[in-house]
Scaffold this motif. Structure first.
Motif, short mmCIF file in Angstrom:
data_model
loop_
_atom_site.label_atom_id
_atom_site.label_comp_id
_atom_site.label_asym_id
_atom_site.label_seq_id
_atom_site.Cartn_x
_atom_site.Cartn_y
_atom_site.Cartn_z
N GLY A 13 4.67 11.70 12.98
CA GLY A 13 5.06 10.80 14.07
C GLY A 13 6.11 11.41 14.99
N LEU A 14 7.20 11.93 14.41
CA LEU A 14 8.28 12.50 15.23
C LEU A 14 7.85 13.79 15.91
N GLY A 15 7.01 14.56 15.22
CA GLY A 15 6.53 15.82 15.80
C GLY A 15 5.73 15.59 17.07
N ILE A 16 4.79 14.66 17.00
CA ILE A 16 3.96 14.37 18.18
C ILE A 16 4.82 13.78 19.30
N PHE A 17 5.75 12.88 18.95
CA PHE A 17 6.63 12.28 19.95
C PHE A 17 7.47 13.37 20.64
N ALA A 18 8.00 14.29 19.86
CA ALA A 18 8.85 15.34 20.42
C ALA A 18 8.06 16.25 21.35
N VAL A 19 6.87 16.63 20.94
CA VAL A 19 6.05 17.52 21.76
C VAL A 19 5.71 16.87 23.10
N THR A 61 0.83 -1.20 0.00
CA THR A 61 0.00 0.00 0.00
C THR A 61 0.86 1.25 0.00
N TYR A 62 1.95 1.22 0.78
CA TYR A 62 2.86 2.37 0.84
C TYR A 62 3.49 2.64 -0.53
N LYS A 63 3.95 1.56 -1.19
CA LYS A 63 4.57 1.73 -2.50
C LYS A 63 3.59 2.31 -3.52
N MET A 64 2.36 1.80 -3.49
CA MET A 64 1.34 2.30 -4.42
C MET A 64 1.00 3.76 -4.13
N THR A 65 0.93 4.09 -2.84
CA THR A 65 0.61 5.46 -2.46
C THR A 65 1.73 6.42 -2.85
N ARG A 66 2.96 5.97 -2.68
CA ARG A 66 4.12 6.83 -2.97
C ARG A 66 4.21 7.17 -4.46
N LYS A 67 3.68 6.31 -5.32
CA LYS A 67 3.68 6.60 -6.76
C LYS A 67 2.84 7.85 -7.06
N ALA A 68 1.76 8.02 -6.30
CA ALA A 68 0.88 9.16 -6.53
C ALA A 68 1.16 10.31 -5.57
N ASP A 69 1.82 10.01 -4.44
CA ASP A 69 2.08 11.02 -3.41
C ASP A 69 3.54 10.91 -2.98
N ARG A 70 4.40 11.65 -3.64
CA ARG A 70 5.84 11.56 -3.40
C ARG A 70 6.25 12.02 -2.00
N THR A 71 5.43 12.83 -1.36
CA THR A 71 5.80 13.39 -0.05
C THR A 71 5.31 12.54 1.11
N ILE A 72 4.72 11.39 0.83
CA ILE A 72 4.10 10.59 1.89
C ILE A 72 5.08 10.23 3.00
N GLY A 73 6.31 9.88 2.64
CA GLY A 73 7.30 9.50 3.65
C GLY A 73 7.64 10.66 4.58
N LEU A 74 7.88 11.84 4.01
CA LEU A 74 8.21 13.01 4.81
C LEU A 74 7.05 13.42 5.71
N VAL A 75 5.84 13.33 5.16
CA VAL A 75 4.65 13.71 5.94
C VAL A 75 4.48 12.78 7.15
N LEU A 76 4.60 11.47 6.92
CA LEU A 76 4.43 10.51 8.01
C LEU A 76 5.51 10.68 9.07
N ALA A 77 6.76 10.92 8.63
CA ALA A 77 7.85 11.12 9.58
C ALA A 77 7.62 12.38 10.40
N ALA A 78 7.16 13.46 9.74
CA ALA A 78 6.93 14.72 10.44
C ALA A 78 5.81 14.58 11.48
#
Length: 234
Positions: free
Chosen positions: A41-47, A22-39
């Motif tokens: 997850g890490l943002g909430i954890f940091a706060v 699902t991630y691979k298929m989504t990334r084909k249409a949404d190139r920023t998916i990895g950065l968004v998910l990292a931001a």
């Protein structure tokens, strides 16, 4: 015991493969998916971790941040994956039927209850909100298909509310990505037994899918209705 563990491991591995696909298929249409998910997850954890330090409980803050970060990441991933899937399906004949199959529990879907040779098509969904006719194709042509289907149904389910939706991006139409949300907003007016009775009555009408070898989901672009099909369900 060993068999149960093996089955659980296999199921777990299957879910991980499905998520990866699902991630691979989504990334084909949404190139920023990895950065968004990292931001997210890490943002909430940091706060939450910072708040934990401020109140003197960094461990609790970190654990809570990790859990909430994972939850938020899963929610964002699901929504963006759904949006990417809709983007790939949009414009394909039969795409609305694929969405209707995933509206949720309590809905019974019958694809292609009416169609014409131009591949304009009407699908039917029945649930506690009543009957929803979903049309896709040329807006002017599908109106006549909807009217004919309503007239036919009115003979046997006149006491059941009927909603009609034309899928598209024009005025008065519902975009494919908002179809599920639109259907879930309709007020629930039928009980479970009433839904069953309504379905039984409608099955007596038959539908194109029961008489034609059409594939489920989006239909091939080159597919044509046979002569004499005309756009009525039998």
């Amino acid at each position: 015991m060993a068999r149960k563990e093996t089955a659980a491991d296999a199921a777990s591995a299957g879910r991980l493969k499905q998520i990866a696909l699902t991630y691979k298929m989504t990334r084909k249409a949404d190139r920023t998916i990895g950065l968004v998910l990292a931001a997210v997850g890490l943002g909430i954890f940091a706060v939450l971790l910072v708040i934990g330090f401020l109140i003197g409980h960094p461990v609790y803050g970190g654990i809570l941040g990790l859990l909430l970060g994972l939850l938020a990441t899963a929610i964002v991933f699901g929504r963006r994956a759904e949006r990417a899937a809709f983007g790939q399906m949009e414009g394909q004949p039969g795409a609305a039927a694929a969405v209707l199959d995933n509206v949720g529990r309590g809905w019974s879907t019958t694809p292609a209850v009416a169609m014409n040779r131009s591949q304009d098509v009407v699908h039917r969904a029945v649930g506690k909100a009543g009957i929803v006719l979903v049309a896709e194709g040329n807006p002017n042509r599908v109106k006549s298909l909807l009217a004919a289907e309503k007239k036919k149904m009115n003979r046997i389910v006149a006491d059941v509310p009927v909603h009609d939706v034309i899928v598209g991006d024009g005025e008065g139409q519902v975009p494919l990505k908002k179809l599920r949300t639109t259907m879930l907003k309709y007020p629930r007016v039928l009980t479970g037994p009433q839904v069953t009775v309504t379905n039984d009555r409608l099955r007596a009408l038959g539908d194109l899918m029961s008489n034609m070898p059409l594939p489920k989901g989006p239909m091939p672009k080159g597919m044509r209705m046979p002569k004499g099909g005309g756009g009525r369900s039998r």
